[in-house]
Design an enzyme around this catalytic site. Structure first.
Site, PDB file in Angstrom:
ATOM      1  CB  SER A   1      -8.017   3.491   2.678  1.00 56.59           C
ATOM      2  OG  SER A   1      -7.262   2.977   3.796  1.00 56.59           O
TER       3      SER A   1
ATOM      4  CE  LYS B   1      -3.973   1.885   2.597  1.00 59.11           C
ATOM      5  NZ  LYS B   1      -4.836   1.466   3.761  1.00 59.11           N
TER       6      LYS B   1
ATOM      7  CB  SER C   1      -8.155   0.506   5.611  1.00 61.42           C
ATOM      8  OG  SER C   1      -8.862   1.762   5.510  1.00 61.42           O
TER       9      SER C   1
HETATM   10  N1  GLN Z   1     -12.862   4.018   6.339  1.00 60.57           N
HETATM   11  C1  GLN Z   1     -12.346   4.333   7.552  1.00 60.57           C
HETATM   12  C2  GLN Z   1     -12.172   5.781   7.594  1.00 60.57           C
HETATM   13  O1  GLN Z   1     -12.290   6.312   6.376  1.00 60.57           O
HETATM   14  C3  GLN Z   1     -11.256   3.702   7.840  1.00 60.57           C
HETATM   15  C4  GLN Z   1      -9.947   3.804   7.231  1.00 60.57           C
HETATM   16  C5  GLN Z   1      -8.825   2.980   7.579  1.00 60.57           C
HETATM   17  O2  GLN Z   1      -8.762   2.106   8.207  1.00 60.57           O
HETATM   18  N2  GLN Z   1      -7.706   3.526   7.226  1.00 60.57           N
HETATM   19  O3  GLN Z   1     -11.527   6.542   8.293  1.00 60.57           O
END
Ligand code: GLN
Length: 488
Positions: free
Chosen positions: A159, A84, A183
């Site tokens: 994400s 990532k 994410s």
């Molecule tokens: N979808 C969640 C957010 O937007 C989690 C994101 C993540 O785990 N990096 O904060």
């Protein structure tokens, strides 16, 4: 019946490593096949920002030489991994999918990267994500959204959407993601693969670009539970560069330690069983419970009433930490800098730099975070959220007195269409089941549970298994048992 979204778990990384050791294939051949597949599919999927092919080729040929000479015993020799793009690597850029870091090159490798390289992994490329890991669809990206390989008009989740899409489309053997509120697990569920968020403090965050420092963890996205345990065993453990890593020994786990289904005592939160989900999610979740019960697992229904408070707690704590972590991008020390205008002061230059460098979702989080930390609102929001955080932790402690693991759906629905979630709150609700594990710091795993047909296309659904802190090996054991019960 074969599931349209079923990835062949027997053809996983563990199996591929064995095949290389037996001389049935080589790291170089497999890498070339991956690069060709990336070439063919990446324009459409947008899963990778860039490939790191020069070094990858050199490492692959070195590994092939070592295997041929009988010198290669490293656990990940020849594993083709995607990373990532918020995890620092000395090769390529580390952009976080943000204009702010468009040209950032890290002078160092993250600890996990160093450990993976030492174990023989080949890093094939950096994957697309929601900007600074803020989002649930991999749509908030500076250079276009990621597409779900099973239905390219839909999101892969976020994400870590690029990593999950790359694994699902077989553009790598496995990938790294980061998980602050879901994410790793949510995109794994939406792409039909396995995703692990380890216990907070289990894997070093050194070299992970910080979002919410008390919540962030790096973890693997894989084709099987045993692959997740393999990557975990290489990455986990104390790191002098990250003071939050635990000094506990990392237990080793292998498939022979897999419990029989009738040795499992699994808690099912009523709130998650009875909630209104997409019908496909309820159906797959009930099917999972039925199959476990039929196999002799003891199912304990229990209450987790604070489940619903997770989202509001998370969306105070995570933006608060983000607003402070992202303060460093001022265009002076790091990142994009707006062109100075004649007569302009430093404050204006900062403001223009940050407005140009950050996308709308990141700006929203910074404003939200700054607001909840401001003098007049600190007690009402931030302090409150920390109090609820403690209650959520205690609720988990009580739940784990009644069962060994908790099982629920990973997400309330399958992958949504690109462009469908226009309202931020409805996007945030995708994380309703995943955020609590980050709030409490416990480990959690998403496992493919089947698929549901939407508009004539099969879309993957995942189940979510949670365990007490540092009980990753329990998660792998039960996870791999459940994985095989659900795969047939
Ligand atoms: N979808 C969640 C957010 O937007 C989690 C994101 C993540 O785990 N990096 O904060």
């Amino acid at each position: 019946m074969t599931d349209p979204c079923n990835i062949d778990r027997r053809d996983d990384l563990t199996h591929r490593i064995d095949a290389m050791r037996r001389g049935e294939t080589t790291a170089t051949d497999r890498l070339e096949a991956s690069l060709t597949a990336i070439d063919r599919r990446n324009d459409e999927l947008n899963a990778y920002h860039e490939t790191l092919e020069d070094t990858a080729r050199a490492v692959a040929s070195e590994i092939d030489g070592r295997i041929a000479r009988g010198e290669e015993a490293r656990p990940l020799a020849g594993a083709i991994l995607a990373v990532k793009d918020n995890i620092c690597t000395t090769e390529g850029r580390t952009t976080c999918s943000s204009r702010m870091l468009e040209n950032y090159r890290s002078p160092f490798d993250a600890t996990v990267i160093r450990r993976l390289r030492d174990a023989g992994a080949i890093l094939v490329g950096k994957t697309n994500l929601d900007e600074f890991a803020m989002g649930s669809g991999s749509e908030h990206c500076a250079w276009g959204p990621v597409r779900n390989p099973w239905a390219t008009d839909r999101v892969p989740g976020g994400s870590s959407g690029g990593s999950a899409a790359a694994v699902a489309a077989d553009l790598c053997d496995a990938a790294l993601g980061s998980d602050t509120g879901g994410s790793i697990r949510q995109p794994a569920a939406l792409c039909g693969v396995v995703g692990l968020k380890p216990t907070y403090g289990r894997i070093s965050r050194y070299g992970l670009v910080a979002f919410g420092s008390s919540l962030d963890q790096i973890g693997p996205i894989c084709r099987s539970v045993r692959d997740a345990s393999l990557l975990y065993s290489v990455m986990a453990g104390v790191d002098p560069h990250d003071a939050t890593t635990a000094e506990l020994e990392v237990e080793s786990w292998n498939e022979s330690m897999r419990p029989a289904p009738d040795q499992l005592r699994i808690g099912i939160p009523r709130e998650q069983r009875n909630a209104e989900h997409h019908p496909g999610v309820s159906e797959m979740f009930e099917r999972a419970i039925d199959r476990l019960e039929a196999a002799g697992t003891s199912i304990v229904e229990l209450d987790l009433p604070l489940t619903d408070q997770g989202i509001s707690t998370y969306y105070v704590i995570a933006p608060a930490e983000a607003s402070s972590n992202l303060g460093r991008y001022d265009g002076i020390r790091y990142g994009h800098r707006a062109k100075p205008m004649p007569g302009e002061g430093l404050e204006e230059l900062y403001a223009r730099t940050r407005t140009e460098g950050f996308g709308p979702e990141v700006r929203r989080r910074i404003m939200l975070g700054t607001y909840v930390l401001s003098a007049g609102y600190y007690d009402a929001y931030y302090k409150r959220a920390l109090q609820v955080r403690r209650l959520i932790r205690e609720e988990y402690d009580r739940a784990f007195e009644q069962c060994d693991l908790l099982l629920g759906p990973t997400t309330p629905g399958p992958a949504f269409r690109i462009g469908a979630e226009r309202d931020p709150v409805s996007e945030y609700l995708n994380d309703v089941y995943t955020v609590n594990a980050n709030i409490a710091g416990i480990p959690a795993l998403s496992i493919p549970a089947g698929s549901t047909e939407v508009d004539g296309v099969g879309l993957p659904i995942g189940v979510h298994l949670q365990a007490p802190p540092f009980a990753e090996s329990r998660l792998f054991g039960a996870g791999s048992t459940i994985e095989s019960i659900l795969a047939d």
